[in-house]
Scaffold this motif. Structure first.
Motif, PDB file in Angstrom:
ATOM      1  N   HIS A  45       2.504   0.810  13.918  1.00 32.70           N
ATOM      2  CA  HIS A  45       2.265   1.578  12.697  1.00 32.70           C
ATOM      3  C   HIS A  45       1.800   0.575  11.650  1.00 32.70           C
ATOM      4  O   HIS A  45       2.575   0.093  10.840  1.00 32.70           O
ATOM      5  CB  HIS A  45       3.496   2.347  12.229  1.00 32.70           C
ATOM      6  CG  HIS A  45       3.194   3.165  11.003  1.00 32.70           C
ATOM      7  ND1 HIS A  45       2.365   4.253  11.035  1.00 32.70           N
ATOM      8  CD2 HIS A  45       3.548   3.026   9.707  1.00 32.70           C
ATOM      9  CE1 HIS A  45       2.233   4.745   9.819  1.00 32.70           C
ATOM     10  NE2 HIS A  45       2.932   4.011   8.991  1.00 32.70           N
ATOM     11  N   ASP A  47      -0.421   0.088   8.621  1.00 27.34           N
ATOM     12  CA  ASP A  47      -1.168   0.824   7.596  1.00 27.34           C
ATOM     13  C   ASP A  47      -2.502   0.147   7.304  1.00 27.34           C
ATOM     14  O   ASP A  47      -2.544  -1.036   6.986  1.00 27.34           O
ATOM     15  CB  ASP A  47      -0.356   0.907   6.299  1.00 27.34           C
ATOM     16  CG  ASP A  47       0.811   1.862   6.431  1.00 27.34           C
ATOM     17  OD1 ASP A  47       0.594   3.010   6.841  1.00 27.34           O
ATOM     18  OD2 ASP A  47       1.944   1.448   6.121  1.00 27.34           O
ATOM     19  N   ASP A 167       2.959   9.504   9.751  1.00 32.94           N
ATOM     20  CA  ASP A 167       3.216   9.098   8.371  1.00 32.94           C
ATOM     21  C   ASP A 167       2.409   9.829   7.302  1.00 32.94           C
ATOM     22  O   ASP A 167       2.378   9.394   6.166  1.00 32.94           O
ATOM     23  CB  ASP A 167       3.002   7.580   8.231  1.00 32.94           C
ATOM     24  CG  ASP A 167       3.764   7.020   7.027  1.00 32.94           C
ATOM     25  OD1 ASP A 167       4.748   7.653   6.597  1.00 32.94           O
ATOM     26  OD2 ASP A 167       3.373   5.964   6.499  1.00 32.94           O
TER      27      ASP A 167
HETATM   28 ZN   LIG Z   1       2.539   4.183   6.937  1.00 36.55          ZN
END
Ligand SMILES: [Zn+2]
Length: 231
Positions: A45, A47, A167
């Motif tokens: 994960h 970003d 997310d």
């Molecule tokens: Zn995130």
């Protein structure tokens, strides 16, 4: 089967491990009532720009803002997978992977292709990033997903099988239809779900069915129980 045979089988399984291979997903399993149901999925994960810029996330700059260095994640991930063929990992953010990929030698690229072909490393979602579902225009969602999928198809000959929207702050019908049904994903994993749906479905644990006191119960998005692992 005698208890000793079962024990021996389990011990042999632990000792020998289970060789990874590219397999069809078994999505028929249901939650077993009365038991804690655990499904561990080692995944990324990373970003693609949030508290830091995309470049800062990739090279690990400005770590006082956020401790994150994606190129180190990818370096250590590939080394860990090569060390043990029983390990598996799913990678999500094509923007970072593509950038890392372009810096690798032909020898490393060959090893990574082997990992992908064996099923040890799998690309899921497949867009350049895991886009938000509330604010982007649907054309942008389609375009960025298409761009990432084209890279994976060109380099590895594969198409992601699962959506991984863990997310975004809420989910949209556009995502479920255009980026689920239309591109024929076999499943879509989400993390934030409207509290009303949670109460209706009752799939999450008791404590998560009560929204935090500072948010409206009908409009809030709250997390389902999840464990995130990183290497
Ligand atoms: Zn995130």
């Amino acid at each position: 089967m005698a208890m000793s045979t079962i024990l021996l089988t389990v011990l042999l399984g632990l000792f020998l491990g289970v060789k990874s291979e590219y397999i069809a997903y078994n999505t028929s399993a249901k939650i077993v009532p009365g038991k804690i149901n655990v499904h561990l999925v080692p995944h990324s994960h990373d970003d693609v720009g949030w508290l830091k810029t995309v470049d800062q996330y990739y090279v690990g700059a400005n770590n006082s803002i956020r401790g994150a260095c994606v190129q180190n994640v990818l370096d250590s991930l590939i080394a860990a997978l090569l060390e043990d063929e029983n390990r598996k990992f799913i990678y999500v953010e094509t923007a970072f992977f593509q950038r890392w990929w372009r810096q690798q030698s032909p020898k490393v690229k060959g090893k990574v292709k082997d990992l992908v072909n064996s099923g040890q490393l799998e690309f899921i979602n497949g867009g350049m990033c895991m886009h938000d579902e509330a604010t982007p225009h649907y054309i942008d969602m389609i375009d960025q997903t298409t761009l990432g999928h084209l890279f994976i198809k060109d380099e590895f000959g594969q198409t992601p099988r699962v959506g991984w929207q863990i997310d975004p702050f809420g989910h949209s019908a556009v995502q479920a239809y255009l980026l689920g049904a239309e591109i024929q994903l076999q499943g879509l994993c989400t993390l934030t779900i409207n509290n009303t749906i949670l109460k209706t479905e009752g799939n999450c644990t008791e404590k998560h069915q009560n929204p935090p006191s500072n948010v409206d119960s009908d409009l809030s998005v709250i997390p389902c129980p999840a464990v995130q692992l990183s290497i």
